[in-house]
Write a protein that holds these residues in place. Structure first.
Motif, PDB file in Angstrom:
ATOM      1  N   LYS A  75      37.930  28.771  46.744  1.00 34.27           N
ATOM      2  CA  LYS A  75      38.835  28.239  45.731  1.00 34.27           C
ATOM      3  C   LYS A  75      40.287  28.550  46.098  1.00 34.27           C
ATOM      4  N   THR A  77      42.218  40.163  50.458  1.00 36.86           N
ATOM      5  CA  THR A  77      41.554  39.809  51.725  1.00 36.86           C
ATOM      6  C   THR A  77      40.869  38.456  51.592  1.00 36.86           C
ATOM      7  N   LEU A  78      40.466  38.107  50.370  1.00 39.76           N
ATOM      8  CA  LEU A  78      39.763  36.841  50.179  1.00 39.76           C
ATOM      9  C   LEU A  78      40.720  35.655  50.117  1.00 39.76           C
ATOM     10  N   GLY A  79      42.018  35.932  50.195  1.00 42.45           N
ATOM     11  CA  GLY A  79      42.973  34.834  50.306  1.00 42.45           C
ATOM     12  C   GLY A  79      43.864  34.613  49.097  1.00 42.45           C
ATOM     13  N   ALA A  80      43.835  35.550  48.125  1.00 44.85           N
ATOM     14  CA  ALA A  80      44.679  35.380  46.954  1.00 44.85           C
ATOM     15  C   ALA A  80      45.996  36.121  47.162  1.00 44.85           C
ATOM     16  N   ALA A 135      40.573  40.911  46.415  1.00 41.55           N
ATOM     17  CA  ALA A 135      41.096  39.572  46.123  1.00 41.55           C
ATOM     18  C   ALA A 135      42.073  39.130  47.208  1.00 41.55           C
ATOM     19  N   ILE A 152      40.675  37.648  57.297  1.00 43.61           N
ATOM     20  CA  ILE A 152      39.744  38.714  57.662  1.00 43.61           C
ATOM     21  C   ILE A 152      38.887  38.991  56.437  1.00 43.61           C
ATOM     22  N   TYR A 182      33.993  32.187  54.000  1.00 43.41           N
ATOM     23  CA  TYR A 182      35.112  31.382  54.500  1.00 43.41           C
ATOM     24  C   TYR A 182      35.245  31.481  56.011  1.00 43.41           C
ATOM     25  N   ARG A 191      30.306  36.999  50.055  1.00 39.65           N
ATOM     26  CA  ARG A 191      31.657  36.625  49.643  1.00 39.65           C
ATOM     27  C   ARG A 191      32.659  36.844  50.777  1.00 39.65           C
ATOM     28  N   ALA A 192      32.452  37.917  51.549  1.00 40.23           N
ATOM     29  CA  ALA A 192      33.399  38.218  52.623  1.00 40.23           C
ATOM     30  C   ALA A 192      33.197  37.315  53.828  1.00 40.23           C
ATOM     31  N   PHE A 201      35.086  32.285  45.169  1.00 39.52           N
ATOM     32  CA  PHE A 201      36.499  32.666  44.997  1.00 39.52           C
ATOM     33  C   PHE A 201      37.368  32.432  46.240  1.00 39.52           C
ATOM     34  N   PRO A 202      36.963  32.938  47.421  1.00 40.03           N
ATOM     35  CA  PRO A 202      37.826  32.723  48.595  1.00 40.03           C
ATOM     36  C   PRO A 202      37.984  31.247  48.956  1.00 40.03           C
ATOM     37  N   ARG A 206      41.459  28.819  48.882  1.00 39.33           N
ATOM     38  CA  ARG A 206      41.844  27.985  50.013  1.00 39.33           C
ATOM     39  C   ARG A 206      41.886  26.512  49.634  1.00 39.33           C
ATOM     40  N   ARG A 227      48.194  35.168  42.367  1.00 36.52           N
ATOM     41  CA  ARG A 227      46.851  34.669  42.075  1.00 36.52           C
ATOM     42  C   ARG A 227      45.871  35.818  41.911  1.00 36.52           C
TER      43      ARG A 227
END
Lengths: 378, 271
Positions: free
Chosen positions: A121, B171-174, B169, A97, A170, A166-167, A118-119, A123, B178
């Motif tokens: 990376k 929510t972005l998948g970290a 961070a 999300i 992905y 950024r949000a 960043f997101p 992944r 990380r």
């Protein structure tokens, strides 16, 4: 998202994504802190690709709902189905999300491009794919050429656009926005509203947008949920919400409202209801259903006329002007009727119009069909 | 002029401030000329100048060993205090565990309590464990007291950043690790470095715990100085003190310039 084996080089003609936004279902979702219910059991269906706004005063539970959806706040009961999959219990980092915060939360030690990368990376995407996607996202938010800058070198609006990119980079199924424009000044906010709408149309994701600004929600959302005291009171399109609010809270939260407490109400059926309101005035409505619960009558200030040239209004009362305020485009009067009932009347201001003066005796009039019965409170 | 009394008062305050500063700093620096004395006893002002005490200091084996001990104890103590203090700060400034206020007080307590109390408490424990006089004994002692220094600087660094950075961070998948490594740590890095320097400086200057917990093989520079002072009042001690003073000041200077860098970063829009 499966990558095709052959990818064309031209990026500009390609859509930003090829998946649709997710359908979201909250089923009995609830959050309790001890005996305090921050979020009442909430059931809510949000359509794929919908722009769904949640409005309410602070402490109404809207941020709790968002936090529970993102996974920051553990829910006490219920389900969060995103495309049919229950997210409850999943940590935030596997929910896929996207979230945009009011303070942008761009990582200060990374460049704009690194922030957007960043997101991807996280992944484990290959560098070439990351570079391509970041470039396309920067273009989508019209910040190509800003990739090497640090967030603090950008303006507030630009930072929020980076946060948006950024949000979304992905391809999240769902994008949450928590008062994303709260830190911006009025002009920039309006510009960003269009920007966000455009961006959503381009990426086709489902958006849940939390704000306390009803006007912002009305401008942007397909549907709006109004929350108060941890519960959703009404879900409707902006127009429906304004013209047919269910309760007096919704009526006064969205725009200006004249609310008259009903003391006694009779009638129903094709002739409508007739109510005696506070102050003993008898007001006619077009409602065919007699309300069973304590209720109030709502008349919007722009639906009240001063004087009644055509004589078509069913409700007419003598009154005295007790306040006159000129605002851009319209004049707002306060008219005192008998029995201490004060109504707000908004009249569009035209060239050459003669304004009423303080203390003038006038007749106010409105149509029965503009008189809405709403439930008291809630 | 109504402002004249205020100007006089302002100047008076400034004057007093300068006097206080001189009073604070001057006694520390009296030691510097003493160390260059040509005499073989401590007298101020020195009757003549020479470098003989510095030559003796270099030749004196005990000082070399004590300096090495101070480093052998100070560096690992500071490193461990930094790791533990940073973890404590993360947990208490970011987490939402119950009893956070009490935990914070407990973590900071060793810094506020008189060191002699801690020393008297640690001594029988170390005897019991059979490690009295060894490196681990003094290492543990120094970690306990220097950890709060790291805790305070790192907690301050954490508080200057909104916790939404970590939420973003995630929510972005970290995952937590990380998110710490890529987002939180880079933001608090300078605070961690300053904490390390404070911790090392503390251990390097510390005397009371060293008196109780080290022996003649593991004694640190401050303890050796203390012992030497009891026996001989020669400017050799002054020369050794100047060495400590220089190292400590260098450390504090580094810490101050790091702090200034992080302040400047925050001033122009956080990092």
């Amino acid at each position: 998202m499966k990558q095709p084996i052959f990818q064309p080089e031209v990026a500009t003609t390609r859509p930003l994504r090829n998946t649709m936004g997710a359908a979201v279902n909250f089923i009995g979702l609830e959050k309790r802190y001890g005996i305090v219910r921050a979020l009442m059991p909430t059931t809510l269906e949000i359509l794929s690709g919908e722009f769904f706004a949640i409005i309410g005063p602070s402490g109404s539970g809207k941020s709790t709902l968002l936090g529970v959806t993102a996974g920051f706040i553990p829910s006490s009961a219920g389900q969060i189905l995103v495309n049919g999959r229950d997210l409850v219990g999943d940590p935030p980092y596997t929910r896929n999300i996207g979230m945009v915060f009011q303070n942008y939360s761009l990582f200060p030690h990374m460049t704009v491009a690194e922030n957007i990368a960043f997101p991807l990376k996280m992944r484990g995407k290959p560098a070439a794919e990351i570079d391509g996607k970041v470039a396309r996202m920067l273009e989508a938010v019209r910040l190509s050429g800003f990739g090497a800058r640090r967030p603090h070198q950008l303006s507030g609006g630009q930072q929020q656009r980076v946060a948006l990119a950024r949000a979304a980079v992905y391809d999240p199924l769902l994008l949450l926005m928590d008062e994303p424009l709260g830190a911006l000044d009025k002009n920039l906010r309006e510009e960003m509203q269009e920007e966000i709408k455009r961006f959503q149309a381009a990426i086709g994701t489902t958006v849940i947008y939390v704000t306390h600004d009803q006007q912002e929600a009305a401008c942007m959302a397909d549907r709006i949920a109004v929350m108060n005291n941890g519960a959703i009171i009404q879900i409707a399109t902006p127009r429906e919400l304004y013209e047919n609010p269910r309760t007096s809270f919704v009526a006064s939260f969205l725009g200006e409202a004249n609310l008259m407490k009903v003391e006694q109400i009779t009638g129903g059926g094709v002739n409508g209801c007739t109510a005696r309101v506070l102050g003993g005035h008898i007001v006619r409505t077009a409602s065919t259903i007699l309300p069973a619960t304590p209720s109030a009558l709502l008349v919007r200030p722009e639906n009240i006329m001063i004087g009644d040239e055509r004589g078509s209004a069913e409700n007419r009362f003598p009154g005295v002007i007790s306040d006159v305020v000129y605002t851009a485009g319209s004049v707002r009067y306060r008219v005192r009727l008998g029995g201490d009932l004060v109504l707000t009347v908004r009249v569009p201001s035209r060239h050459g119009i003669v304004l009423q003066a303080l203390g003038d005796a006038v007749t106010v009039a409105w149509r029965a069909s503009d008189t809405i019965i709403v439930a008291e409170e809630g | 002029m109504a402002e004249t009394p205020w100007i006089i008062l302002g100047n008076a305050i400034r004057f007093v401030a300068v006097l206080v500063l001189i009073y604070l700093v001057l006694p520390t620096f009296v030691i510097v000329p003493l160390s260059f004395s040509s005499e073989s006893f401590l007298s101020f002002p020195p009757p003549g100048w020479s470098l003989r005490w510095y030559e003796q200091l270099i030749a004196h084996q005990d000082y070399g060993i004590a300096l090495a001990n101070s480093l052998k104890i100070g560096l690992p103590a500071a490193a461990l205090a930094t790791v533990l203090g940073t973890m404590a700060a993360l947990g208490l400034a970011r987490g939402n565990m119950p009893g956070r206020t009490l935990m914070t007080i407990i973590v900071i307590a060793p810094l506020i309590l008189p060191p002699i109390v801690l020393a008297i408490g640690l001594f029988p424990i170390m005897v019991r464990l059979g490690i009295i006089g060894t490196y681990p004994a003094i290492l543990f002692g120094h970690i306990v007291v220097s950890m709060p220094l790291v805790f305070i600087t790192v907690a301050a660094a954490l508080k200057s950043y909104s916790p939404t950075f970590e939420l973003a961070a995630m929510t972005l998948g970290a995952n937590q690790w990380r998110s710490f490594w890529h987002v939180t740590f880079p933001m608090i890095r300078l605070g961690v470095m300053v904490g390390f320097i404070f911790a090392f400086t503390f251990s390097f200057d510390e005397i009371i715990l060293a008196l109780f917990l080290t022996n003649s093989a593991t004694r640190t520079l401050p303890r050796l100085l203390w012992e030497q002072l009891n026996l001989y009042m020669t400017p050799l001690v002054a020369a050794a003190t100047v060495v400590i003073l220089c190292i400590t000041m260098l450390m504090l200077f580094i810490a101050a310039s790091i702090s200034r860098r992080s302040d400047a970063k925050q001033a122009d829009g956080s990092s």
